[in-house]
Design a protein around this motif. Structure first.
Motif, PDB file in Angstrom:
ATOM      1  N   TRP A 187     -17.684  10.096  10.367  1.00  0.00           N
ATOM      2  CA  TRP A 187     -16.640   9.344  11.044  1.00  0.00           C
ATOM      3  C   TRP A 187     -15.463   9.115  10.106  1.00  0.00           C
ATOM      4  CZ3 TRP A 187     -16.077   8.617  16.053  1.00  0.00           C
ATOM      5  CH2 TRP A 187     -17.197   8.709  16.886  1.00  0.00           C
ATOM      6  N   ARG A 188     -14.260   9.400  10.614  1.00  0.00           N
ATOM      7  CA  ARG A 188     -13.017   9.222   9.868  1.00  0.00           C
ATOM      8  C   ARG A 188     -12.073   8.329  10.673  1.00  0.00           C
ATOM      9  NH1 ARG A 188     -13.610  11.644   4.718  1.00  0.00           N
ATOM     10  NH2 ARG A 188     -14.745  13.617   4.954  1.00  0.00           N
ATOM     11  N   VAL A 189     -11.145   7.694   9.980  1.00  0.00           N
ATOM     12  CA  VAL A 189     -10.151   6.866  10.650  1.00  0.00           C
ATOM     13  C   VAL A 189      -8.768   7.473  10.422  1.00  0.00           C
ATOM     14  CG1 VAL A 189      -9.045   4.605  10.794  1.00  0.00           C
ATOM     15  CG2 VAL A 189     -11.523   4.769  10.447  1.00  0.00           C
ATOM     16  N   LEU A 190      -8.113   7.823  11.522  1.00  0.00           N
ATOM     17  CA  LEU A 190      -6.764   8.381  11.480  1.00  0.00           C
ATOM     18  C   LEU A 190      -5.796   7.285  11.930  1.00  0.00           C
ATOM     19  CD1 LEU A 190      -5.144  10.978  10.957  1.00  0.00           C
ATOM     20  CD2 LEU A 190      -5.464  11.565  13.373  1.00  0.00           C
ATOM     21  N   ARG A 191      -4.743   7.067  11.157  1.00  0.00           N
ATOM     22  CA  ARG A 191      -3.809   5.970  11.421  1.00  0.00           C
ATOM     23  C   ARG A 191      -2.370   6.438  11.235  1.00  0.00           C
ATOM     24  NH1 ARG A 191      -4.251  -0.038  10.784  1.00  0.00           N
ATOM     25  NH2 ARG A 191      -2.262  -0.894  10.034  1.00  0.00           N
ATOM     26  N   ILE A 192      -1.497   6.031  12.144  1.00  0.00           N
ATOM     27  CA  ILE A 192      -0.065   6.300  12.036  1.00  0.00           C
ATOM     28  C   ILE A 192       0.655   4.961  12.029  1.00  0.00           C
ATOM     29  CG2 ILE A 192       1.966   7.312  13.137  1.00  0.00           C
ATOM     30  CD1 ILE A 192       0.163   9.450  14.314  1.00  0.00           C
ATOM     31  N   GLU A 193       1.515   4.759  11.034  1.00  0.00           N
ATOM     32  CA  GLU A 193       2.312   3.541  10.928  1.00  0.00           C
ATOM     33  C   GLU A 193       3.789   3.923  10.960  1.00  0.00           C
ATOM     34  OE1 GLU A 193       1.199   1.738   7.258  1.00  0.00           O
ATOM     35  OE2 GLU A 193      -0.782   1.105   7.963  1.00  0.00           O
ATOM     36  N   GLY A 194       4.627   2.983  11.404  1.00  0.00           N
ATOM     37  CA  GLY A 194       6.045   3.276  11.410  1.00  0.00           C
ATOM     38  C   GLY A 194       6.888   2.085  11.810  1.00  0.00           C
ATOM     39  N   SER A 195       8.196   2.265  11.702  1.00  0.00           N
ATOM     40  CA  SER A 195       9.169   1.258  12.101  1.00  0.00           C
ATOM     41  C   SER A 195      10.263   1.934  12.915  1.00  0.00           C
ATOM     42  CB  SER A 195       9.781   0.576  10.872  1.00  0.00           C
ATOM     43  OG  SER A 195      10.882  -0.230  11.245  1.00  0.00           O
ATOM     44  N   ARG A 196      10.474   1.445  14.117  1.00  0.00           N
ATOM     45  CA  ARG A 196      11.533   2.009  14.955  1.00  0.00           C
ATOM     46  C   ARG A 196      12.905   1.750  14.340  1.00  0.00           C
ATOM     47  NH1 ARG A 196       9.294   2.777  20.254  1.00  0.00           N
ATOM     48  NH2 ARG A 196       7.147   1.993  20.308  1.00  0.00           N
ATOM     49  N   LYS A 241     -13.433   7.041  18.982  1.00  0.00           N
ATOM     50  CA  LYS A 241     -13.793   5.669  19.323  1.00  0.00           C
ATOM     51  C   LYS A 241     -12.797   4.703  18.694  1.00  0.00           C
ATOM     52  CE  LYS A 241     -17.019   4.842  15.462  1.00  0.00           C
ATOM     53  NZ  LYS A 241     -18.411   4.471  15.085  1.00  0.00           N
ATOM     54  N   HIS A 242     -12.813   3.460  19.182  1.00  0.00           N
ATOM     55  CA  HIS A 242     -12.077   2.345  18.580  1.00  0.00           C
ATOM     56  C   HIS A 242     -10.581   2.617  18.442  1.00  0.00           C
ATOM     57  CE1 HIS A 242     -16.008   0.848  18.014  1.00  0.00           C
ATOM     58  NE2 HIS A 242     -16.223   1.213  16.788  1.00  0.00           N
ATOM     59  N   LEU A 243      -9.929   2.930  19.558  1.00  0.00           N
ATOM     60  CA  LEU A 243      -8.469   3.064  19.526  1.00  0.00           C
ATOM     61  C   LEU A 243      -7.846   1.673  19.470  1.00  0.00           C
ATOM     62  CD1 LEU A 243      -5.821   4.668  19.765  1.00  0.00           C
ATOM     63  CD2 LEU A 243      -6.066   4.517  22.254  1.00  0.00           C
ATOM     64  N   ARG A 244      -6.950   1.460  18.512  1.00  0.00           N
ATOM     65  CA  ARG A 244      -6.296   0.174  18.337  1.00  0.00           C
ATOM     66  C   ARG A 244      -4.808   0.386  18.065  1.00  0.00           C
ATOM     67  NH1 ARG A 244     -10.759  -0.503  19.923  1.00  0.00           N
ATOM     68  NH2 ARG A 244     -12.436  -1.752  18.972  1.00  0.00           N
ATOM     69  N   VAL A 245      -3.984  -0.546  18.606  1.00  0.00           N
ATOM     70  CA  VAL A 245      -2.553  -0.561  18.322  1.00  0.00           C
ATOM     71  C   VAL A 245      -2.218  -1.932  17.764  1.00  0.00           C
ATOM     72  CG1 VAL A 245      -0.215  -0.314  19.256  1.00  0.00           C
ATOM     73  CG2 VAL A 245      -2.094   1.050  20.205  1.00  0.00           C
ATOM     74  N   TYR A 246      -1.435  -1.960  16.682  1.00  0.00           N
ATOM     75  CA  TYR A 246      -1.081  -3.209  16.004  1.00  0.00           C
ATOM     76  C   TYR A 246       0.434  -3.353  15.940  1.00  0.00           C
ATOM     77  CZ  TYR A 246      -5.907  -2.833  14.339  1.00  0.00           C
ATOM     78  OH  TYR A 246      -7.266  -2.723  14.260  1.00  0.00           O
ATOM     79  N   GLU A 247       0.858  -4.610  15.939  1.00  0.00           N
ATOM     80  CA  GLU A 247       2.263  -4.945  15.703  1.00  0.00           C
ATOM     81  C   GLU A 247       2.397  -5.589  14.337  1.00  0.00           C
ATOM     82  OE1 GLU A 247       5.971  -7.442  17.726  1.00  0.00           O
ATOM     83  OE2 GLU A 247       3.933  -7.637  18.532  1.00  0.00           O
ATOM     84  N   GLY A 248       3.340  -5.080  13.535  1.00  0.00           N
ATOM     85  CA  GLY A 248       3.553  -5.632  12.200  1.00  0.00           C
ATOM     86  C   GLY A 248       4.437  -6.860  12.228  1.00  0.00           C
ATOM     87  N   GLY A 249       4.103  -7.850  11.399  1.00  0.00           N
ATOM     88  CA  GLY A 249       4.902  -9.076  11.303  1.00  0.00           C
ATOM     89  C   GLY A 249       6.163  -8.870  10.489  1.00  0.00           C
ATOM     90  N   PRO A 250       6.948  -9.938  10.299  1.00  0.00           N
ATOM     91  CA  PRO A 250       8.220  -9.830   9.559  1.00  0.00           C
ATOM     92  C   PRO A 250       8.061  -9.270   8.153  1.00  0.00           C
ATOM     93  CG  PRO A 250       8.082 -11.918  10.728  1.00  0.00           C
ATOM     94  CD  PRO A 250       6.728 -11.294  10.848  1.00  0.00           C
ATOM     95  N   GLY A 251       6.933  -9.555   7.514  1.00  0.00           N
ATOM     96  CA  GLY A 251       6.730  -9.059   6.162  1.00  0.00           C
ATOM     97  C   GLY A 251       6.464  -7.566   6.079  1.00  0.00           C
ATOM     98  N   CYS A 252       6.285  -6.910   7.223  1.00  0.00           N
ATOM     99  CA  CYS A 252       5.996  -5.481   7.233  1.00  0.00           C
ATOM    100  C   CYS A 252       7.257  -4.618   7.341  1.00  0.00           C
ATOM    101  CB  CYS A 252       5.073  -5.141   8.404  1.00  0.00           C
ATOM    102  SG  CYS A 252       3.491  -6.002   8.383  1.00  0.00           S
ATOM    103  N   ARG A 253       8.415  -5.237   7.465  1.00  0.00           N
ATOM    104  CA  ARG A 253       9.638  -4.465   7.650  1.00  0.00           C
ATOM    105  C   ARG A 253      10.281  -4.086   6.342  1.00  0.00           C
ATOM    106  NH1 ARG A 253       8.653  -7.471  11.967  1.00  0.00           N
ATOM    107  NH2 ARG A 253       9.300  -6.741  14.024  1.00  0.00           N
TER     108      ARG A 253
END
Length: 249
Positions: free
Chosen positions: A182-191, A237-249
């Motif tokens: 099992w591996r975890v693939l993640r994409i992060e970004g800022s519009r 399995k385990h699809l998740r979407v997160y929103e980053g707080g102000p400190g993530c910008r």
């Protein structure tokens, strides 16, 4: 077209076409923002999908050989992809955070004699019928991974045709096979910040900075591919979407 484009006649496989044109690349300078380990950066879960409860309005399409279905493995619901190319479309509704992270866990059955591939695309939408005749999409973008017999694992950082060119501030080779566990693939970004990156098991493999992408789609697309007319045998399995707080910008 989608990240997993169906059968490529010259290679007789159903994995991302762009992967065959890219070899290993040297790591480059990287300038990034949000990190889950960064002081003051907090992630809030805004979408959770285990493909069963609450039951989302899933849609899928695949090659005309076997298919896809919900299964249970070790008491955990997983989405099994059995065709030679597969797309699972998970709706996000109106969820479009400025700073975002999308992740899911995958398992690919290792078969040394066959090519295997997986992909994840974020904030995208399907185009065309939901059957074997189309894998097209608009908006968004993502990453595909592939293992080919006798070759080092590789990846493609993919966006629909016509997207603006970005500067790749970091590009690294995969550090070994991704099949067999099992591996975890993640994409992060800022519009607003115009940056995106992809991580495999917490290790960054590509990042970019540039003008804002078209991330106006309302789906996450999970993909799996294999040799032509051979089952991909991919589980998600385990699809998740997160929103980053102000400190993530």
């Amino acid at each position: 077209a989608g990240l997993l484009l169906g059968v490529i006649a010259t290679a007789a496989v159903a994995v991302p076409a762009a992967l065959w044109a890219r070899g290993r690349a040297r790591p480059e300078r990287v300038i990034l923002a949000a990190s889950s380990a960064q002081t003051g950066c907090e992630w809030k879960e805004v979408v959770r999908s285990d493909f069963d409860h609450p039951k989302p309005k899933l849609a899928w399409r695949n090659g005309d050989y076997f298919g896809q279905e919900l299964r249970t493995v070790d008491s955990t619901p997983v989405w099994f992809m059995g065709a030679d190319w597969n797309q699972l479309w998970v709706p996000l509704g109106d969820v479009k955070p400025d700073v975002f992270a999308v992740q899911a866990a995958f398992f690919v059955l290792p078969e040394a004699e066959f090519t295997k591939g997986v992909g994840m695309e974020v904030f995208t939408d399907p185009v065309g019928p939901m059957d074997w005749s189309s894998s097209d999409q608009v908006h968004g973008g993502g990453i595909g991974l592939a293992e080919e017999p006798g070759q080092a694992p590789r990846f493609a950082w993919y966006f629909p045709a016509g997207s603006k060119t970005f500067r790749a501030d970091y590009r690294n080779a995969l550090k070994g096979p991704f099949t067999g566990k099992w591996r975890v693939l993640r994409i992060e970004g800022s519009r607003s910040g115009g940056w995106m990156r992809a991580l495999l098991d917490g290790q960054m493999i590509v990042a970019e900075v540039g003008p804002p992408r078209d991330l106006s789609g309302s789906h996450v697309c999970l993909e799996g591919g294999g040799a032509s007319y051979h089952q991909a045998k991919v589980m998600w399995k385990h699809l998740r979407v997160y929103e980053g707080g102000p400190g993530c910008r």
